[in-house]
Design a protein around this motif. Structure first.
Motif, PDB file in Angstrom:
ATOM      1  N   ASN A  98       0.834  -1.165   0.125  1.00 52.94           N
ATOM      2  CA  ASN A  98       0.204  -0.082  -0.025  1.00 52.94           C
ATOM      3  C   ASN A  98       0.755   1.213   0.011  1.00 52.94           C
ATOM      4  O   ASN A  98       0.262   2.249  -0.531  1.00 52.94           O
ATOM      5  N   GLY A  99       1.987   1.317   0.724  1.00 49.23           N
ATOM      6  CA  GLY A  99       2.791   2.314   0.830  1.00 49.23           C
ATOM      7  C   GLY A  99       3.499   2.753  -0.562  1.00 49.23           C
ATOM      8  O   GLY A  99       3.954   3.596  -0.833  1.00 49.23           O
ATOM      9  N   SER A 100       3.654   1.775  -1.450  1.00 42.59           N
ATOM     10  CA  SER A 100       4.190   1.790  -2.800  1.00 42.59           C
ATOM     11  C   SER A 100       3.266   2.271  -3.904  1.00 42.59           C
ATOM     12  O   SER A 100       3.654   2.608  -4.996  1.00 42.59           O
ATOM     13  N   GLN A 101       1.860   2.183  -3.519  1.00 43.39           N
ATOM     14  CA  GLN A 101       1.055   2.789  -4.632  1.00 43.39           C
ATOM     15  C   GLN A 101       1.054   3.996  -4.997  1.00 43.39           C
ATOM     16  O   GLN A 101       1.178   4.984  -4.254  1.00 43.39           O
ATOM     17  N   GLY A 102       1.426   4.308  -6.252  1.00 42.40           N
ATOM     18  CA  GLY A 102       1.331   5.746  -6.851  1.00 42.40           C
ATOM     19  C   GLY A 102       2.739   6.336  -6.554  1.00 42.40           C
ATOM     20  O   GLY A 102       2.973   7.358  -7.047  1.00 42.40           O
ATOM     21  N   ALA A 103       3.845   5.557  -6.167  1.00 38.32           N
ATOM     22  CA  ALA A 103       5.087   6.151  -5.747  1.00 38.32           C
ATOM     23  C   ALA A 103       5.762   6.200  -6.994  1.00 38.32           C
ATOM     24  O   ALA A 103       5.600   5.408  -8.081  1.00 38.32           O
ATOM     25  N   THR A 104       6.714   7.042  -7.128  1.00 39.74           N
ATOM     26  CA  THR A 104       7.425   7.516  -8.425  1.00 39.74           C
ATOM     27  C   THR A 104       8.637   6.210  -8.468  1.00 39.74           C
ATOM     28  O   THR A 104       9.050   5.785  -7.463  1.00 39.74           O
ATOM     29  N   PRO A 105       9.142   6.170  -9.642  1.00 41.88           N
ATOM     30  CA  PRO A 105      10.279   4.981  -9.842  1.00 41.88           C
ATOM     31  C   PRO A 105      11.448   5.453  -8.944  1.00 41.88           C
ATOM     32  O   PRO A 105      12.121   4.557  -8.319  1.00 41.88           O
ATOM     33  N   GLY A 106      11.853   6.660  -8.812  1.00 41.64           N
ATOM     34  CA  GLY A 106      12.897   7.300  -8.070  1.00 41.64           C
ATOM     35  C   GLY A 106      12.754   6.866  -6.292  1.00 41.64           C
ATOM     36  O   GLY A 106      13.649   6.249  -5.883  1.00 41.64           O
ATOM     37  N   PHE A 107      11.444   7.119  -5.964  1.00 40.73           N
ATOM     38  CA  PHE A 107      11.147   6.754  -4.448  1.00 40.73           C
ATOM     39  C   PHE A 107      11.164   5.102  -4.526  1.00 40.73           C
ATOM     40  O   PHE A 107      12.091   4.783  -3.636  1.00 40.73           O
ATOM     41  N   LEU A 108      10.946   4.467  -5.356  1.00 39.68           N
ATOM     42  CA  LEU A 108      10.896   2.957  -5.119  1.00 39.68           C
ATOM     43  C   LEU A 108      12.237   2.521  -5.240  1.00 39.68           C
ATOM     44  O   LEU A 108      12.972   1.328  -4.571  1.00 39.68           O
ATOM     45  N   VAL A 109      13.234   3.087  -6.037  1.00 34.81           N
ATOM     46  CA  VAL A 109      14.573   2.637  -6.219  1.00 34.81           C
ATOM     47  C   VAL A 109      15.329   3.035  -4.800  1.00 34.81           C
ATOM     48  O   VAL A 109      16.049   2.470  -4.224  1.00 34.81           O
ATOM     49  N   TRP A 110      14.942   4.027  -4.240  1.00 35.27           N
ATOM     50  CA  TRP A 110      15.579   4.681  -3.112  1.00 35.27           C
ATOM     51  C   TRP A 110      14.988   3.768  -1.969  1.00 35.27           C
ATOM     52  O   TRP A 110      15.866   3.125  -1.198  1.00 35.27           O
ATOM     53  N   ARG A 111      13.816   3.441  -1.673  1.00 27.33           N
ATOM     54  CA  ARG A 111      13.273   2.640  -0.789  1.00 27.33           C
ATOM     55  C   ARG A 111      13.995   1.147  -0.959  1.00 27.33           C
ATOM     56  O   ARG A 111      14.274   0.497  -0.002  1.00 27.33           O
ATOM     57  N   LEU A 112      14.098   0.784  -1.970  1.00 24.15           N
ATOM     58  CA  LEU A 112      14.768  -0.671  -2.063  1.00 24.15           C
ATOM     59  C   LEU A 112      16.186  -0.843  -2.025  1.00 24.15           C
ATOM     60  O   LEU A 112      16.602  -1.501  -1.282  1.00 24.15           O
ATOM     61  N   SER A 113      16.876   0.445  -2.119  1.00 22.87           N
ATOM     62  CA  SER A 113      18.330   0.290  -1.792  1.00 22.87           C
ATOM     63  C   SER A 113      18.321   0.502  -0.346  1.00 22.87           C
ATOM     64  O   SER A 113      19.367  -0.080   0.104  1.00 22.87           O
ATOM     65  N   MET A 114      17.287   1.301   0.237  1.00 20.03           N
ATOM     66  CA  MET A 114      17.606   1.373   1.730  1.00 20.03           C
ATOM     67  C   MET A 114      17.365   0.033   2.493  1.00 20.03           C
ATOM     68  O   MET A 114      18.074  -0.538   3.385  1.00 20.03           O
ATOM     69  N   LYS A 115      16.414  -0.744   2.008  1.00 21.86           N
ATOM     70  CA  LYS A 115      15.978  -1.864   2.489  1.00 21.86           C
ATOM     71  C   LYS A 115      17.094  -3.042   2.269  1.00 21.86           C
ATOM     72  O   LYS A 115      17.422  -3.692   3.272  1.00 21.86           O
ATOM     73  N   TRP A 116      17.819  -2.792   1.084  1.00 19.69           N
ATOM     74  CA  TRP A 116      18.859  -3.758   0.776  1.00 19.69           C
ATOM     75  C   TRP A 116      19.860  -3.708   1.823  1.00 19.69           C
ATOM     76  O   TRP A 116      20.586  -4.436   2.360  1.00 19.69           O
ATOM     77  N   ARG A 117      20.326  -2.305   1.875  1.00 17.76           N
ATOM     78  CA  ARG A 117      21.442  -1.690   2.629  1.00 17.76           C
ATOM     79  C   ARG A 117      21.168  -2.131   4.178  1.00 17.76           C
ATOM     80  O   ARG A 117      22.287  -3.009   4.852  1.00 17.76           O
ATOM     81  N   VAL A 118      20.014  -1.867   4.778  1.00 18.55           N
ATOM     82  CA  VAL A 118      19.846  -2.427   6.103  1.00 18.55           C
ATOM     83  C   VAL A 118      19.990  -3.760   6.330  1.00 18.55           C
ATOM     84  O   VAL A 118      20.515  -4.181   7.199  1.00 18.55           O
TER      85      VAL A 118
END
Length: 162
Positions: A3-23
């Motif tokens: 639900n938090g990803s609905q309507g998100a921009t590709p840039g936001f999703l790339v950032w979130r995925l990179s943060m998820k991976w780093r953590v």
């Protein structure tokens, strides 16, 4: 998509995925005494050594995408921990070559196994590490990484393609 990803921009999703991976990597390699950045350095160095390369700090910085000064700082810390050696390049006294110690290879191999497990978890929704979707995703990520970015907007991408 969550639900938090609905309507998100590709840039936001790339950032979130990179943060998820780093953590996730930070947490996974912490018991081995590594951070995500240190893991990136030793795993890249391990792979380069397996390919017959003995990279300088500069070459390793270029390979990892980390700043050269940051690689130097990480290398000094890893050297203090007994995981790598910094050796003056006999052909260029300004350059420093990096090599893993026996202990460094052992820790790196363990860390690679742990991170590969994380990668399998991450790619499970795409059908697994060797699935066609995961291979396509990997190609897409490579294309995005190869795309030039101009933070000041001085490049006219529309005229470049004509």
């Amino acid at each position: 998509m969550s639900n938090g990803s609905q309507g998100a921009t590709p840039g936001f999703l790339v950032w979130r995925l990179s943060m998820k991976w780093r953590v996730a990597v930070d947490r996974a390699v912490a018991p081995l005494g590594l951070t995500h950045a240190q893991y990136s350095l030793v795993a890249s160095l391990y792979g380069m050594h397996r390919s017959g390369l003995r990279p300088s700090q500069r070459r390793l910085a270029d390979h990892t995408g980390l700043e050269a000064l940051y690689v130097s700082k990480l290398a000094r810390g890893l050297e203090s921990a007994g995981l790598l050696e910094r050796i003056r390049d006999p052909d260029d006294p300004r350059a420093v070559q990096l090599t893993l110690t026996a202990r460094g290879r052992e820790v790196t191999e363990q860390a690679i196994d742990v991170v590969q497990g994380l990668l399998r978890q991450l790619l499970a929704p795409l059908g697994g590490l060797d699935s066609p979707r995961a291979r396509e995703f990997t190609r897409d990520l490579g294309a995005l990484l190869d795309a030039p970015l101009d933070p000041f907007g001085t490049t006219d991408h529309e005229t470049e393609q004509s």
